[in-house]
Design a protein around this motif. Structure first.
Motif, mmCIF file in Angstrom:
data_model
loop_
_atom_site.group_PDB
_atom_site.id
_atom_site.type_symbol
_atom_site.label_atom_id
_atom_site.label_comp_id
_atom_site.label_asym_id
_atom_site.label_seq_id
_atom_site.Cartn_x
_atom_site.Cartn_y
_atom_site.Cartn_z
ATOM 1 N N ASP A 9 42.437 34.011 49.732
ATOM 2 C CA ASP A 9 41.127 33.382 49.489
ATOM 3 C C ASP A 9 41.013 32.907 48.056
ATOM 4 O O ASP A 9 40.576 31.777 47.782
ATOM 5 C CB ASP A 9 39.993 34.373 49.779
ATOM 6 N N VAL A 10 41.394 33.779 47.118
ATOM 7 C CA VAL A 10 41.265 33.432 45.697
ATOM 8 C C VAL A 10 42.188 32.282 45.341
ATOM 9 O O VAL A 10 41.801 31.353 44.611
ATOM 10 C CB VAL A 10 41.550 34.670 44.821
ATOM 11 N N LYS A 21 43.547 37.929 48.514
ATOM 12 C CA LYS A 21 44.333 37.200 47.508
ATOM 13 C C LYS A 21 44.525 35.740 47.919
ATOM 14 O O LYS A 21 44.494 34.832 47.073
ATOM 15 C CB LYS A 21 45.683 37.886 47.322
ATOM 16 N N LEU A 49 30.180 34.176 40.003
ATOM 17 C CA LEU A 49 29.794 34.485 41.373
ATOM 18 C C LEU A 49 28.278 34.521 41.446
ATOM 19 O O LEU A 49 27.627 35.169 40.621
ATOM 20 C CB LEU A 49 30.359 35.833 41.817
ATOM 21 N N SER A 97 38.130 33.023 36.916
ATOM 22 C CA SER A 97 37.931 31.568 36.935
ATOM 23 C C SER A 97 36.517 31.142 37.294
ATOM 24 O O SER A 97 36.113 30.035 36.958
ATOM 25 C CB SER A 97 38.892 30.923 37.950
ATOM 26 N N VAL A 145 31.351 30.286 42.606
ATOM 27 C CA VAL A 145 31.437 30.568 44.028
ATOM 28 C C VAL A 145 30.086 31.128 44.471
ATOM 29 O O VAL A 145 29.623 32.136 43.932
ATOM 30 C CB VAL A 145 32.552 31.586 44.351
ATOM 31 N N VAL A 162 38.956 36.851 41.052
ATOM 32 C CA VAL A 162 38.107 35.665 41.194
ATOM 33 C C VAL A 162 37.225 35.451 39.963
ATOM 34 O O VAL A 162 36.912 34.308 39.594
ATOM 35 C CB VAL A 162 37.252 35.762 42.479
ATOM 36 N N LEU A 221 37.963 40.031 46.450
ATOM 37 C CA LEU A 221 38.576 38.798 45.944
ATOM 38 C C LEU A 221 39.129 39.069 44.547
ATOM 39 O O LEU A 221 38.557 38.647 43.538
ATOM 40 C CB LEU A 221 37.538 37.667 45.901
ATOM 41 N N LEU A 273 40.565 29.064 46.559
ATOM 42 C CA LEU A 273 39.421 28.663 45.742
ATOM 43 C C LEU A 273 39.873 28.153 44.376
ATOM 44 O O LEU A 273 39.377 27.122 43.887
ATOM 45 C CB LEU A 273 38.458 29.835 45.589
ATOM 46 N N GLU A 274 40.821 28.846 43.749
ATOM 47 C CA GLU A 274 41.297 28.414 42.433
ATOM 48 C C GLU A 274 41.983 27.059 42.496
ATOM 49 O O GLU A 274 41.936 26.280 41.537
ATOM 50 C CB GLU A 274 42.249 29.467 41.855
#
Length: 463
Positions: free
Chosen positions: A447-448, A445, A92, A89, A61, A86, A83, A451-452
């Motif tokens: 957001d994560v 949460k 950053l 996975s 990310v 995050v 996040l 993204l996942e």
């Protein structure tokens, strides 16, 4: 040559930002200053990285910070908290945009709080090729960092002005994006100057409307609209004597308006305003002093009335500087980059400097800082961005757009406007939230999850 990573130097760090974990590593990556002259000068970008706990996953990310002028690296202690999970996975990656943070920081002789300060800052940066410090340059820098670090494709987490850079990256390198979260959405056509000029009046109208619809609020402030105006009239006639960290000062009308602006930008402060104002008008400033103390980072207390008020009053003229941007490391945000980007990219979206000044004169709760900046745009050596580069961006990438319903920094309407050109985007308007709702735990949460799931919204619980 390989990128040389080392522990990030956190000795000079904004106190309002938590420092990152000791595992966070920093490096410097060179990019051309002018991509039209690849044999010319280069610029060293400061880059920070936090590795996934399941290292290596190959997933990353890229965190794009707001401003313009803010440092992404300085948020490296906040983002893993905002996040949660995050780093299970993803790596950053944080890149300080050119001219910010550790990427050739462009400063001003002093933090601008008046038009003369902005002019002095423009003069101090007159030798800088500011046309190469804009959003398209930042997007190309992100691509250069992606290539240098060896990531095939990236996920994006962008906040505020960072969403403007994200749109530019999507315009130029859409195929390199898996999915993205855009919080506090500012698409290229955003009229940031008009947005800022009118934000005070819009914010007060929202606050009054919310209070009138809430019996708990009307119980403590039966007529908030009248209370706000009454206190304005009182301070306009007679500044209130106070102490600031034990030193004599005054709260005058300009201080009241600037402080109200700051309080309305933060959901935690915003909902405490009605009772504090109502109590202050009844002669009890305890709650209002507490809000001032929190916002200013200085102890505010009542004081006996001296013989005559000073001129100018409170903090003379540092109050606006202490409140902008909302107490988070104003001295670390590049005001030169901020002015250059806004004058080149946002002013052409506005009705023009004269119209902005006329609009400001019509506002009851406006603050002058944004108009002061607009009035100096001619002094900044940047060309207006062509209209073709200020159009909405079309994209088929899965995107999650977030807006706080009571956000006065960026009118939520801009997220809806951006949505019209985004084929796989979802918009969540977060009730009771102000700017950047990702910092509300339940939203982080979401957001994560997004993204996942690589942007598969069916796998996101946004209930």
């Amino acid at each position: 040559p390989p990128v040389e990573w080392a522990a990030c130097d956190t000795t000079d760090w904004p106190t309002a930002y938590p420092k990152p974990s000791k595992e966070t590593e920093c490096a410097s990556i060179e990019v051309p200053l002018d991509r039209g002259d690849l044999s010319g000068a280069t610029l060293a970008l400061r880059v920070a990285r936090q590795r996934a706990s399941a290292n290596p996953t190959g997933r990353v990310v890229f965190v794009l910070e707001g401003g313009p002028g803010g440092s992404a690296v300085f948020t490296s202690g906040m983002i893993p908290q905002a996040l949660p999970g995050v780093l299970g996975s993803f790596d950053l990656v944080y890149v300080d945009s050119r001219g910010t943070g550790g990427s050739g920081y462009l400063g001003c002789p002093k933090q601008p709080t008046a038009q003369a300060d902005w002019l002095a800052c423009a003069k101090a940066n007159a030798g800088v090729p500011l046309d190469h410090y804009l959003s398209s340059d930042n997007a190309r820098d992100l691509e250069a960092v992606r290539v240098r670090l060896g990531y095939d494709r990236i996920h994006i987490f962008a906040t505020s002005y960072g969403t403007r850079v994200a749109f530019e990256y999507l315009r130029l390198f859409e195929d390199k994006v898996v999915a993205g979260v855009l919080d506090g959405v500012a698409p290229p056509p955003t009229d940031l100057f008009t947005n800022s000029v009118t934000s005070g009046d819009r914010g007060v109208a929202l606050l009054v409307s919310d209070c009138e619809a809430d019996p708990a609020c009307t119980a403590v402030a039966p007529n908030l609209a009248a209370n706000l105006l009454e206190r304005r009239a009182v301070l306009e006639q007679t500044p209130r004597p106070i102490t600031v960290d034990g030193k004599q000062a005054y709260e005058a009308l300009e201080d009241y308006v600037a402080l109200l602006h700051a309080l309305m930008r933060d959901a935690g402060w915003r909902y405490r305003v009605p009772k504090a104002i109502h109590s202050a008008l009844a002669g009890d400033h305890t709650l209002w002093n507490l809000l001032m103390t929190e916002a200013l980072g200085a102890k505010i207390a009542d004081a006996a009335s001296p013989a005559a008020p000073p001129s100018p009053p409170l903090f003379a003229p540092g109050l606006a500087g202490r409140l902008e941007p909302a107490g988070f490391g104003a001295e670390f945000s590049s005001r030169a980059v901020n002015a250059a980007v806004l004058c080149a990219e946002a002013l052409p979206n506005s009705p023009g400097v004269a119209a902005l000044n006329a609009l400001f004169a019509q506002q009851l709760w406006g603050t002058k800082s944004i108009v002061d900046k607009a009035n100096t745009c001619a002094a900044w050596a940047v060309a207006p961005l062509p209209e073709t580069e200020r159009q909405l961006v079309s994209s088929s990438r899965p995107l999650l757009l977030l807006s706080g319903v009571v956000d006065i920094n960026l009118d939520p309407k801009w997220a809806k406007i951006a949505l019209s050109k985004l084929e796989q985007a979802h918009l969540i308007e977060v009730p009771y939230a102000a700017h950047l709702p990702s910092y509300v735990p339940c939203v982080g949460k979401i957001d994560v999850q997004f993204l996942e799931a690589d942007g598969d919204h069916s796998k996101v619980d946004d209930s």
